[in-house]
Design a protein around this motif. Structure first.
Motif, PDB file in Angstrom:
ATOM      1  N   UNK A 189     -66.762 -68.370 -47.288  1.00 14.58           N
ATOM      2  CA  UNK A 189     -65.418 -68.274 -46.719  1.00 14.58           C
ATOM      3  C   UNK A 189     -64.960 -66.826 -46.619  1.00 14.58           C
ATOM      4  N   UNK A 190     -65.176 -66.053 -47.678  1.00 15.03           N
ATOM      5  CA  UNK A 190     -64.763 -64.647 -47.670  1.00 15.03           C
ATOM      6  C   UNK A 190     -65.462 -63.860 -46.568  1.00 15.03           C
ATOM      7  N   UNK A 191     -66.746 -64.130 -46.367  1.00 10.25           N
ATOM      8  CA  UNK A 191     -67.479 -63.433 -45.308  1.00 10.25           C
ATOM      9  C   UNK A 191     -67.055 -63.919 -43.926  1.00 10.25           C
ATOM     10  N   UNK A 192     -66.868 -65.224 -43.773  1.00 11.03           N
ATOM     11  CA  UNK A 192     -66.481 -65.770 -42.475  1.00 11.03           C
ATOM     12  C   UNK A 192     -65.096 -65.307 -42.049  1.00 11.03           C
ATOM     13  N   UNK A 193     -64.227 -65.050 -43.019  1.00 14.52           N
ATOM     14  CA  UNK A 193     -62.891 -64.557 -42.698  1.00 14.52           C
ATOM     15  C   UNK A 193     -62.945 -63.233 -41.933  1.00 14.52           C
ATOM     16  N   UNK A 194     -64.006 -62.470 -42.141  1.00 15.85           N
ATOM     17  CA  UNK A 194     -64.118 -61.156 -41.495  1.00 15.85           C
ATOM     18  C   UNK A 194     -64.843 -61.215 -40.152  1.00 15.85           C
TER      19      UNK A 194
ATOM     20  N   UNK B 156     -72.179 -58.974 -44.778  1.00 16.22           N
ATOM     21  CA  UNK B 156     -71.540 -59.537 -43.588  1.00 16.22           C
ATOM     22  C   UNK B 156     -72.349 -60.729 -43.098  1.00 16.22           C
ATOM     23  N   UNK B 157     -71.661 -61.705 -42.529  1.00 13.29           N
ATOM     24  CA  UNK B 157     -72.341 -62.816 -41.868  1.00 13.29           C
ATOM     25  C   UNK B 157     -72.784 -62.358 -40.485  1.00 13.29           C
ATOM     26  N   UNK B 158     -73.970 -62.805 -40.090  1.00 14.14           N
ATOM     27  CA  UNK B 158     -74.472 -62.471 -38.764  1.00 14.14           C
ATOM     28  C   UNK B 158     -73.879 -63.373 -37.695  1.00 14.14           C
ATOM     29  N   UNK B 159     -72.553 -63.292 -37.525  1.00 14.76           N
ATOM     30  CA  UNK B 159     -71.853 -64.148 -36.563  1.00 14.76           C
ATOM     31  C   UNK B 159     -70.877 -63.302 -35.746  1.00 14.76           C
ATOM     32  N   UNK B 160     -70.395 -63.896 -34.657  1.00 16.22           N
ATOM     33  CA  UNK B 160     -69.338 -63.296 -33.877  1.00 16.22           C
ATOM     34  C   UNK B 160     -68.063 -64.110 -34.003  1.00 16.22           C
ATOM     35  N   UNK B 161     -66.944 -63.636 -33.424  1.00 13.51           N
ATOM     36  CA  UNK B 161     -65.661 -64.345 -33.550  1.00 13.51           C
ATOM     37  C   UNK B 161     -65.718 -65.792 -33.090  1.00 13.51           C
ATOM     38  N   UNK B 162     -66.477 -66.084 -32.024  1.00 13.80           N
ATOM     39  CA  UNK B 162     -66.521 -67.445 -31.497  1.00 13.80           C
ATOM     40  C   UNK B 162     -67.423 -68.377 -32.295  1.00 13.80           C
ATOM     41  N   UNK B 163     -68.113 -67.827 -33.305  1.00 10.67           N
ATOM     42  CA  UNK B 163     -68.923 -68.682 -34.183  1.00 10.67           C
ATOM     43  C   UNK B 163     -68.098 -69.285 -35.313  1.00 10.67           C
TER      44      UNK B 163
END
Length: 348
Positions: free
Chosen positions: A33-38, A89-96
């Motif tokens: 959750x903490x990583x996804x928040x960013x 960091x999670x290897x995601x973008x905003x739309x993920x």
């Protein structure tokens, strides 16, 4: 983390190809959750440690964090979490992240409203509201680190609702909006914009006395609970209603741009208020629709047949290639009027 989506709304989870990934343990879920928040930006190890072990009960929190990160990588994939000098960091973008999709759709809807594209704005904002499957990040309601995001998404949800209602009022949907707006005003009794929209919907529905009573109610609430008068917009609306200002009346909007790509799932609107107490009926009706070509709801007026039917249609629209469509026949007086009503609803 290609192909993985993180969901904040409803149950917090990571999804890969439609299947939830088994992220287990409170610490691992909190890290995710903490990583996804960013939204793909790094979070420092110190911040993670403070959020997870701020109580100082772990002898070596740095080692504990590395162990939790390693376990999370085994669940999500080795490349899912990127390590740098700035942190993790999670290897995601905003739309993920569903919240990122929600923010983008709300911004698009507000922009379309400003451009006068009311039908498109309503459709896009409806797509945004459908993403809200439940309260955001409720699992972390007492963790502290999610408070700002939860407050932000709750406020943005109200903004999306208000903006969509504004578009729908321009489109002439005032009568069908009254019930939802009344419920929303009960949920948020000090939010003036919702009351303003309810009062306007009542007035356009020919219910001027009720519109003025609604104004009196919100004025008394504001004075009694906060010691303030209604804002300029509400006061001006009351004056215009008392004067029966013609500019408040519904005006047929200009033809919208084509919305075929956005309305492929039908024209059933996302409900703005909650639907509680009839879950068993909704489940029974949904099962009947899945097994029968025609299902008819009967009962006296006012018991909620239309609301139940709309809820079932909204729940089942993804099961049908062409979605679910609502055909309003209340105003049809003769048999030959049915076909034009159907064609109009389908945009034919």
């Amino acid at each position: 983390m290609e192909g993985v989506e993180v969901r904040f709304f409803g149950e917090f989870e990571a999804i890969e190809e439609g299947v939830p990934l088994p992220v287990r343990g409170a610490k691992q879920r909190a890290i995710l959750a903490l990583l996804a928040l960013q939204r793909g930006q790094p979070v420092s190890a110190d911040r993670l440690i403070d959020a997870l072990w701020g109580d100082g009960q772990v002898a070596n929190p740095a080692n504990a964090l590395q162990a939790q990160i390693a376990q999370l990588r085994r669940t999500l994939g080795a490349a899912a979490i990127v390590t740098s000098e700035a942190g993790y960091a999670l290897g995601i973008g905003p739309d993920d992240v569903d919240a990122g999709q929600f923010e983008r759709l709300v911004a698009d809807g507000r922009r379309l409203l400003g451009e006068g594209e009311m039908a498109l704005a309503s459709t896009v904002l409806g797509e945004a509201l459908r993403l809200r499957r439940g309260e955001p990040l409720s699992e972390f309601a007492y963790a502290g680190f999610a408070d700002a995001e939860r407050a932000h998404l709750d406020e943005l949800t109200l903004v999306a609702i208000e903006t969509r209602v504004e578009a729908d009022l321009v489109l002439g949907r005032h009568r069908e909006l009254v019930g939802d707006l009344d419920a929303l005003c009960r949920e948020h009794p000090l939010r003036e914009r919702l009351w303003e929209l309810l009062i306007l919907a009542l007035y356009r529905a020919g219910r001027q006395a009720e519109a003025l009573r609604a104004y009196t109610e919100v004025r008394d609430r504001l004075v009694g609970e906060l010691g303030i008068d209604p804002g300029p917009a509400l006061r001006a609306l009351e004056r215009r209603i008392l004067a029966q200002d013609p500019s408040l009346d519904f005006a047929v909007p200009a033809p919208p741009r084509a919305v075929a790509a956005l309305t492929s799932t039908g024209n059933v609107r996302e409900r703005l208020s909650s639907f509680v107490g009839r879950g068993a009926e909704l489940e029974q009706l949904s099962d009947m629709v899945r097994s029968s070509r025609l299902v008819t709801l009967i009962g006296p007026g006012g018991v909620g047949k239309t609301r139940l039917a709309v809820e079932a249609a909204a729940a089942l629209r993804q099961d049908h290639r062409d979605g679910a469509w609502l055909i309003e026949l209340a105003g049809v007086k003769e048999p030959e009027g049915v076909a034009p009503a159907v064609a109009g609803a389908l945009g034919a």
